[in-house]
Design a protein around this motif. Structure first.
Motif, PDB file in Angstrom:
ATOM      1  N   ALA A 230     -77.064  86.277  48.866  1.00 22.53           N
ATOM      2  CA  ALA A 230     -77.748  86.880  47.763  1.00 22.53           C
ATOM      3  C   ALA A 230     -76.635  87.220  46.580  1.00 22.53           C
ATOM      4  O   ALA A 230     -77.008  87.126  45.472  1.00 22.53           O
ATOM      5  CB  ALA A 230     -78.441  88.170  48.224  1.00 22.53           C
ATOM      6  N   GLU A 231     -75.567  87.748  46.869  1.00 22.54           N
ATOM      7  CA  GLU A 231     -74.313  88.095  46.147  1.00 22.54           C
ATOM      8  C   GLU A 231     -73.748  86.745  45.407  1.00 22.54           C
ATOM      9  O   GLU A 231     -72.760  86.722  44.894  1.00 22.54           O
ATOM     10  CB  GLU A 231     -73.357  88.922  46.681  1.00 22.54           C
ATOM     11  N   GLY A 232     -74.199  85.659  46.105  1.00 20.77           N
ATOM     12  CA  GLY A 232     -73.411  84.563  45.635  1.00 20.77           C
ATOM     13  C   GLY A 232     -72.141  84.205  46.198  1.00 20.77           C
ATOM     14  O   GLY A 232     -71.236  83.354  45.862  1.00 20.77           O
ATOM     15  N   VAL A 233     -71.831  84.742  47.384  1.00 20.91           N
ATOM     16  CA  VAL A 233     -70.618  84.508  47.960  1.00 20.91           C
ATOM     17  C   VAL A 233     -70.460  84.178  49.524  1.00 20.91           C
ATOM     18  O   VAL A 233     -69.720  84.299  50.417  1.00 20.91           O
ATOM     19  CB  VAL A 233     -69.595  85.796  47.985  1.00 20.91           C
ATOM     20  N   GLY A 234     -71.530  83.418  49.645  1.00 14.86           N
ATOM     21  CA  GLY A 234     -71.873  83.011  50.946  1.00 14.86           C
ATOM     22  C   GLY A 234     -70.802  81.930  51.660  1.00 14.86           C
ATOM     23  O   GLY A 234     -70.913  81.930  52.928  1.00 14.86           O
ATOM     24  N   ASP A 235     -70.189  81.444  50.808  1.00 12.23           N
ATOM     25  CA  ASP A 235     -69.207  80.458  51.266  1.00 12.23           C
ATOM     26  C   ASP A 235     -67.753  80.771  51.276  1.00 12.23           C
ATOM     27  O   ASP A 235     -66.965  80.131  51.455  1.00 12.23           O
ATOM     28  CB  ASP A 235     -69.308  79.059  50.449  1.00 12.23           C
ATOM     29  N   VAL A 236     -67.595  82.064  50.882  1.00 14.98           N
ATOM     30  CA  VAL A 236     -66.245  82.590  50.747  1.00 14.98           C
ATOM     31  C   VAL A 236     -65.784  83.023  52.296  1.00 14.98           C
ATOM     32  O   VAL A 236     -66.483  84.074  52.630  1.00 14.98           O
ATOM     33  CB  VAL A 236     -66.277  83.996  49.954  1.00 14.98           C
ATOM     34  N   PRO A 237     -64.783  82.707  52.902  1.00 10.19           N
ATOM     35  CA  PRO A 237     -64.433  82.948  54.262  1.00 10.19           C
ATOM     36  C   PRO A 237     -63.904  84.470  54.312  1.00 10.19           C
ATOM     37  O   PRO A 237     -63.349  84.893  53.169  1.00 10.19           O
ATOM     38  CB  PRO A 237     -63.257  82.023  54.422  1.00 10.19           C
ATOM     39  N   ASP A 238     -64.044  85.087  55.402  1.00 14.88           N
ATOM     40  CA  ASP A 238     -63.467  86.500  55.739  1.00 14.88           C
ATOM     41  C   ASP A 238     -63.948  87.464  55.096  1.00 14.88           C
ATOM     42  O   ASP A 238     -63.478  88.480  54.776  1.00 14.88           O
ATOM     43  CB  ASP A 238     -61.950  86.409  55.532  1.00 14.88           C
ATOM     44  N   LEU A 239     -65.496  87.365  54.243  1.00 14.16           N
ATOM     45  CA  LEU A 239     -65.873  88.549  53.915  1.00 14.16           C
ATOM     46  C   LEU A 239     -67.058  89.121  54.865  1.00 14.16           C
ATOM     47  O   LEU A 239     -67.755  88.299  55.175  1.00 14.16           O
ATOM     48  CB  LEU A 239     -66.647  88.091  52.463  1.00 14.16           C
ATOM     49  N   GLY A 240     -67.019  90.536  54.931  1.00 12.57           N
ATOM     50  CA  GLY A 240     -67.789  91.175  55.597  1.00 12.57           C
ATOM     51  C   GLY A 240     -67.520  90.952  56.926  1.00 12.57           C
ATOM     52  O   GLY A 240     -66.760  90.085  57.737  1.00 12.57           O
ATOM     53  N   VAL A 241     -68.434  91.795  57.875  1.00 17.92           N
ATOM     54  CA  VAL A 241     -68.486  91.727  59.310  1.00 17.92           C
ATOM     55  C   VAL A 241     -69.390  92.058  59.887  1.00 17.92           C
ATOM     56  O   VAL A 241     -70.326  92.799  59.445  1.00 17.92           O
ATOM     57  CB  VAL A 241     -67.225  92.659  59.811  1.00 17.92           C
ATOM     58  N   ALA A 242     -69.932  91.445  61.029  1.00 18.17           N
ATOM     59  CA  ALA A 242     -71.090  91.830  61.756  1.00 18.17           C
ATOM     60  C   ALA A 242     -70.998  91.955  63.194  1.00 18.17           C
ATOM     61  O   ALA A 242     -70.221  90.759  63.792  1.00 18.17           O
ATOM     62  CB  ALA A 242     -72.107  90.796  61.545  1.00 18.17           C
ATOM     63  N   GLY A 243     -71.605  93.038  63.739  1.00 22.04           N
ATOM     64  CA  GLY A 243     -71.281  93.009  65.328  1.00 22.04           C
ATOM     65  C   GLY A 243     -71.032  94.428  65.717  1.00 22.04           C
ATOM     66  O   GLY A 243     -71.467  95.268  65.069  1.00 22.04           O
ATOM     67  N   ASP A 244     -70.313  94.602  66.947  1.00 18.26           N
ATOM     68  CA  ASP A 244     -70.235  95.949  67.578  1.00 18.26           C
ATOM     69  C   ASP A 244     -68.878  96.526  67.025  1.00 18.26           C
ATOM     70  O   ASP A 244     -68.057  96.077  65.839  1.00 18.26           O
ATOM     71  CB  ASP A 244     -70.156  95.707  68.974  1.00 18.26           C
ATOM     72  N   ALA A 245     -68.478  97.720  67.344  1.00 16.47           N
ATOM     73  CA  ALA A 245     -67.544  98.620  66.894  1.00 16.47           C
ATOM     74  C   ALA A 245     -66.171  97.901  66.878  1.00 16.47           C
ATOM     75  O   ALA A 245     -65.422  97.979  65.898  1.00 16.47           O
ATOM     76  CB  ALA A 245     -67.288 100.069  67.709  1.00 16.47           C
ATOM     77  N   GLU A 246     -65.729  97.230  67.939  1.00 24.49           N
ATOM     78  CA  GLU A 246     -64.666  96.176  68.183  1.00 24.49           C
ATOM     79  C   GLU A 246     -64.577  95.205  67.203  1.00 24.49           C
ATOM     80  O   GLU A 246     -63.441  94.966  66.188  1.00 24.49           O
ATOM     81  CB  GLU A 246     -64.366  95.771  69.303  1.00 24.49           C
ATOM     82  N   ALA A 247     -65.614  94.615  66.928  1.00 27.36           N
ATOM     83  CA  ALA A 247     -65.436  93.780  65.700  1.00 27.36           C
ATOM     84  C   ALA A 247     -65.209  94.091  64.326  1.00 27.36           C
ATOM     85  O   ALA A 247     -64.492  93.623  63.542  1.00 27.36           O
ATOM     86  CB  ALA A 247     -66.776  92.930  65.954  1.00 27.36           C
ATOM     87  N   VAL A 248     -65.939  95.427  64.087  1.00 29.59           N
ATOM     88  CA  VAL A 248     -65.886  96.103  62.651  1.00 29.59           C
ATOM     89  C   VAL A 248     -64.459  96.410  62.556  1.00 29.59           C
ATOM     90  O   VAL A 248     -63.737  96.667  61.632  1.00 29.59           O
ATOM     91  CB  VAL A 248     -66.929  96.950  62.732  1.00 29.59           C
ATOM     92  N   ALA A 249     -63.894  97.259  63.692  1.00 25.05           N
ATOM     93  CA  ALA A 249     -62.605  97.655  63.765  1.00 25.05           C
ATOM     94  C   ALA A 249     -61.610  96.485  63.498  1.00 25.05           C
ATOM     95  O   ALA A 249     -60.487  96.950  62.885  1.00 25.05           O
ATOM     96  CB  ALA A 249     -62.240  98.517  64.983  1.00 25.05           C
ATOM     97  N   GLY A 250     -61.854  95.328  63.997  1.00 22.57           N
ATOM     98  CA  GLY A 250     -60.762  94.571  63.786  1.00 22.57           C
ATOM     99  C   GLY A 250     -60.776  93.881  62.496  1.00 22.57           C
ATOM    100  O   GLY A 250     -59.529  93.647  61.887  1.00 22.57           O
ATOM    101  N   ALA A 251     -61.803  94.037  61.664  1.00 25.22           N
ATOM    102  CA  ALA A 251     -62.047  93.731  60.359  1.00 25.22           C
ATOM    103  C   ALA A 251     -61.386  94.858  59.391  1.00 25.22           C
ATOM    104  O   ALA A 251     -60.463  94.489  58.377  1.00 25.22           O
ATOM    105  CB  ALA A 251     -63.292  93.462  59.759  1.00 25.22           C
ATOM    106  N   VAL A 252     -61.456  95.946  59.890  1.00 28.67           N
ATOM    107  CA  VAL A 252     -60.721  97.028  59.202  1.00 28.67           C
ATOM    108  C   VAL A 252     -59.489  96.838  59.141  1.00 28.67           C
ATOM    109  O   VAL A 252     -58.620  97.049  58.191  1.00 28.67           O
ATOM    110  CB  VAL A 252     -61.303  98.599  59.741  1.00 28.67           C
TER     111      VAL A 252
END
Length: 291
Positions: A230-252
């Motif tokens: 919806a934001e027009g950035v669906g094909d940009v790599p490494d944007l956002g994170v989905a998953g559990d706390a470990e996945a989010v902490a890794g992105a942080v």
């Protein structure tokens, strides 16, 4: 140590803020951020309410659109928050969304000039100085605050493009980056900010705050994907994170390694449990980031 916070999205009705802010305070969240999106909740009014309802959490506004605000009013409101809630208010200013600025008749011909003039005057006023200036947009005649903050406060600038990022380094105390900024974008932003700092001879620390679009729980992958598209950035790599706390902490951690000082978890606009999201950030993600 990387700071961690969460956003109260303005897609939620303002009356929802009290419950979310109180949970943030109870669970020890470091920072709760608010947005002044047109035409939703006001940034200063919601920040004041959130600060009054809480005792410890820092409350950020990222950001106040400068085309909508006379700098003297911005300074008065900011100083009031800093005096009533010392050390707990964090305010960022920026260009605002240009289409929205056009809707209200406030679109500037040179957003960069306006932001520069606003930042210089705002930091001077909050520093207790008496200001006279005749800029293209900001004009003050012998203006000083009766009640400036009692201690030095940071003024952050929202920035995306190269010129705005250099300006943030020159004229702001920190920079706010959108959730459309992947780790490589943070590295690039840091370089441009540092160029601005060097040009202005500013050796002091400059805080970089980055939003991280985050989805957790049932349907997380789909909710994240839908919002990126919806934001027009669906094909940009490494944007956002989905998953559990470990996945989010890794992105942080990846954003921190790229140069972010503070990462603010931004729930999707359809997040079903805002209070639960805040608990998740403070109780599950934070310990993994610290570790």
């Amino acid at each position: 140590m990387t700071g961690l916070g969460a956003v109260f999205r303005p897609q939620l009705a303002p009356e929802r803020l009290r419950a979310v802010a109180r949970v943030a305070d109870e669970v020890g969240l470091e920072e709760l951020w608010l947005w002044e999106d047109c035409f939703r909740g006001g940034g200063i009014s919601t920040a004041a309410a959130a600060l009054a309802w809480t005792e410890r959490v820092r409350v950020g506004v990222g950001l106040l659109p400068v085309p909508l605000r006379n700098v003297a009013v911005t300074a008065m409101e900011a100083a009031t928050l800093h005096r009533m809630f010392p050390g707990r208010a964090v305010l960022g200013v920026g260009h605002g969304v240009q289409d929205w600025m056009g809707q209200v008749g406030a679109r500037a011909e040179s957003p960069l000039t306006l932001l520069r003039e606003h930042l210089v005057a705002l930091r001077a006023l909050l520093g207790g100085k008496r200001v006279t200036t005749k800029g293209r947009y900001v004009r003050l005649d012998d203006v000083a605050l009766d009640w400036p903050p009692e201690q030095a406060v940071e003024v952050l600038a929202g920035a995306t493009g190269p010129r705005s990022l250099r300006l943030a380094g020159e004229a702001a105390d920190g920079t706010v980056l959108t959730a459309n900024t992947p780790p490589d974008g943070v590295r690039r932003a840091r370089r441009l900010i540092d160029e601005g700092r060097a040009a202005a001879g500013r050796p002091e620390a400059h805080r970089v705050v980055v939003y991280l679009l985050t989805a957790t729980g049932p349907g997380a992958d789909e909710r994240l994907r839908d919002e990126l598209v919806a934001e027009g950035v669906g094909d940009v790599p490494d944007l956002g994170v989905a998953g559990d706390a470990e996945a989010v902490a890794g992105a942080v951690r990846r954003l921190a390694e790229a140069g972010a000082d503070t990462v603010i978890l931004q729930p999707t606009g359809d997040e079903p449990d805002p209070e639960g999201f805040v608990r998740f950030a403070a109780e599950q993600v934070r310990p993994l980031v610290v570790a």
